[in-house]
Design an enzyme around this catalytic site. Structure first.
Site, PDB file in Angstrom:
ATOM      1  N   TYR A 145     -22.424   3.477  -1.497  1.00  0.00           N
ATOM      2  CA  TYR A 145     -23.580   2.707  -2.003  1.00  0.00           C
ATOM      3  C   TYR A 145     -23.238   1.231  -2.180  1.00  0.00           C
ATOM      4  CZ  TYR A 145     -25.103   7.429  -3.265  1.00  0.00           C
ATOM      5  OH  TYR A 145     -25.425   8.750  -3.231  1.00  0.00           O
ATOM      6  N   LYS A 188       5.188   5.855 -13.797  1.00  0.00           N
ATOM      7  CA  LYS A 188       4.225   5.891 -14.904  1.00  0.00           C
ATOM      8  C   LYS A 188       3.745   7.336 -15.000  1.00  0.00           C
ATOM      9  CE  LYS A 188       1.664   4.105 -18.144  1.00  0.00           C
ATOM     10  NZ  LYS A 188       2.208   3.551 -19.402  1.00  0.00           N
ATOM     11  N   ASP A 221       5.849   0.098 -17.898  1.00  0.00           N
ATOM     12  CA  ASP A 221       5.569  -0.880 -18.966  1.00  0.00           C
ATOM     13  C   ASP A 221       6.849  -1.225 -19.727  1.00  0.00           C
ATOM     14  OD1 ASP A 221       5.392   1.804 -19.727  1.00  0.00           O
ATOM     15  OD2 ASP A 221       3.665   1.548 -21.044  1.00  0.00           O
ATOM     16  N   ASP A 245       6.613  -3.713  -5.748  1.00  0.00           N
ATOM     17  CA  ASP A 245       6.041  -5.030  -5.453  1.00  0.00           C
ATOM     18  C   ASP A 245       6.056  -5.906  -6.709  1.00  0.00           C
ATOM     19  OD1 ASP A 245       4.483  -7.061  -4.123  1.00  0.00           O
ATOM     20  OD2 ASP A 245       2.750  -6.302  -5.228  1.00  0.00           O
ATOM     21  N   ASP A 249       8.625  -9.525  -7.846  1.00  0.00           N
ATOM     22  CA  ASP A 249       8.232 -10.896  -8.222  1.00  0.00           C
ATOM     23  C   ASP A 249       8.878 -11.238  -9.568  1.00  0.00           C
ATOM     24  OD1 ASP A 249       6.455 -11.172  -5.974  1.00  0.00           O
ATOM     25  OD2 ASP A 249       5.109 -12.416  -7.181  1.00  0.00           O
TER      26      ASP A 249
HETATM   27  C1  IPM Z   1       4.821  -8.432  -0.723  1.00  0.00           C
HETATM   28  C2  IPM Z   1       3.356  -8.796  -0.743  1.00  0.00           C
HETATM   29  C3  IPM Z   1       2.502  -7.748  -0.040  1.00  0.00           C
HETATM   30  C4  IPM Z   1       2.732  -6.430  -0.749  1.00  0.00           C
HETATM   31  C5  IPM Z   1       1.015  -8.091  -0.046  1.00  0.00           C
HETATM   32  C6  IPM Z   1       0.770  -9.426   0.541  1.00  0.00           C
HETATM   33  C7  IPM Z   1       0.170  -7.033   0.586  1.00  0.00           C
HETATM   34  O1  IPM Z   1       2.933  -9.025  -2.053  1.00  0.00           O
HETATM   35  O2  IPM Z   1       5.371  -8.223   0.369  1.00  0.00           O
HETATM   36  O3  IPM Z   1       5.427  -8.360  -1.785  1.00  0.00           O
HETATM   37  O4  IPM Z   1       2.161  -6.163  -1.798  1.00  0.00           O
HETATM   38  O5  IPM Z   1       3.510  -5.645  -0.231  1.00  0.00           O
HETATM   39 MN    MN Z   2       4.511  -8.972  -3.494  1.00  0.00          MN
END
Ligand code: IPM
Ligand code: MN
Ligand code: NAD
Length: 352
Positions: A145, A188, A221, A245, A249
């Site tokens: 939808y 999790k 978490d 992922d 970071d």
């Molecule tokens: C990474 C990136 C990718 C992921 C994205 C861009 C889809 O963030 O390689 O870390 O999440 O794998």
């Molecule tokens: Mn990433």
């Protein structure tokens, strides 16, 4: 002279800016071992999308399958929705070539300040094994939808015993070769009672085969808190696609910058090419200014050399980067310097 054929997808944003130096340096390092790298550049990405309505030609995976490895810059453009660009190029490569290991180191180099106070050089040394083909990225679901008030969406995670066990086993095998011999599994499973409980069961089963490896299981978490509170305590970390992922970071910034975070998407069976790319994206906020840190791309090219069996060359890249970071050599603004991408790459190159 041995030759390796490498496909290069420099891609979007800062991708082309950081990839060029990585190629030059990898080539020079490979030459130490009398290995030649033969590059084939593909102009795929969002510019290609603007012209052709797709990110790459329909047979792009067949084309790539002919290479020994793939070196990728970044994919993503502020003018196109990310799920279109990423599902049109990057994510299908990881799945089609069964690159189920996403290997992402976070190491605190001498000369790089951590945003966390009081962290000694080399005290943080984590190696994340991110599951790279299924889990939350299985791309299963749909919309119903669409555009109506009752619109709905289903997005399914897929966890298989085979998928969980093989990434967990790869993590344990790596841990046995490292001095601390520890593996932390991050899930999790208190809330995600199906897929992540299966993961936990697989972790227990695989762990039993590695009695010399110490284990720890954390909820995501709690884990993000511990990545900040006690990053030194982590050695090998294994996590699902999405959690891996996010954690990488965080791992990147804990050791100083996204601009240092390298990664390898590996098919250990070597049936298909593996792909090497920085953890960071196309960084639209700094694109075109010539200030992107090229070291993540350079270190990723170093991981490529290692995968291709050029260990001496890989070590030369590592040592070159470590030298630039340790000494009063050019640094880009993310590391507090004022140097350009090109100057930093040249500084590494001169050390090879
Ligand atoms: C990474 C990136 C990718 C992921 C994205 C861009 C889809 O963030 O390689 O870390 O999440 O794998
Ligand atoms: Mn990433
Ligand atoms: P990003 O990694 O591109 O940028 C995050 C922050 O880190 C920005 O402030 C950026 O300037 C900085 N940064 C990243 N790389 C740097 C470098 N080499 N040197 C100095 N600073 C650097 O993440 P984002 O902003 O969330 O994503 C931007 C686009 O990239 C989106 O379209 C996203 O989908 C895409 N993306 C692609 C990949 C990939 O191709 N592998 C990875 C992550 C994000």
């Amino acid at each position: 002279m041995r030759t390796h054929r490498i496909a290069v997808i420099a891609g979007d944003g800062i991708g082309p800016e950081v990839t060029v130096g990585a190629q030059t340096i990898a080539e020079k390092a490979a030459a130490i071992e009398q290995v030649r790298l033969e590059w084939t550049a593909f102009p795929w990405g969002t510019d290609y999308f603007f012209q052709h309505g797709r990110m790459a030609p329909a047979d792009y995976l067949d084309q790539l399958s002919q290479f020994d490895a793939i070196l990728l810059g970044a994919v993503g453009h502020p003018k196109v929705q990310d799920h279109i660009t990423l599902n049109g190029l990057l994510l299908p490569i990881r799945r089609k070539f069964d690159q189920f290991i996403c290997l992402r180191p976070s190491y605190l180099y001498e000369g790089v300040p951590s945003p966390l106070v009081g962290k000694a050089p080399r005290s943080i040394d984590m190696l994340v094994f991110r599951e790279n083909t299924e889990g939350e990225y299985a791309n299963i679901g749909g919309r119903l939808y669409q555009g109506f008030p009752e619109e709905s969406a289903v997005q399914t995670s897929v966890f298989t015993r085979r998928g969980c066990e093989r990434i967990i086993r790869a993590a344990f095998e790596a841990a046995t070769k490292r001095p601390r011999k520890k593996v932390a599994s991050i899930t999790k499973s208190n809330a995600q009672g199906f897929g992540m409980v299966l993961w936990d069961e697989c972790f227990a089963r695989v762990a039993a085969d590695f009695p010399d490896v110490a284990t720890e299981s954390l909820l995501i978490d709690r884990a993000v808190m511990e990545f900040v509170r006690r990053p030194e305590s982590f050695d090998v970390v294994v996590a699902s696609n999405l959690f891996g992922d996010i954690l990488t970071d965080l791992g990147a910034i804990v050791v100083g910058s996204m601009g240092l975070a390298a990664s390898a998407n590996i098919d250990p069976t070597r049936r298909s090419p593996s792909m090497f790319e920085p953890v960071h994206g196309s960084a639209p906020d700094i694109v075109g200014r010539g200030v992107a840190n090229p070291l993540a791309a350079i270190l990723s090219a170093g991981m490529m050399l290692e995968h291709l069996g050029c260990s001496t060359a890989a070590r030369a890249v590592q040592t070159g980067v470590a030298g630039v970071l340790r000494e009063s050599a050019p640094k880009t603004p993310d590391l507090g310097g004022t140097a350009t991408t090109t100057a930093v790459a040249a500084a590494v190159e001169s050390r090879i």
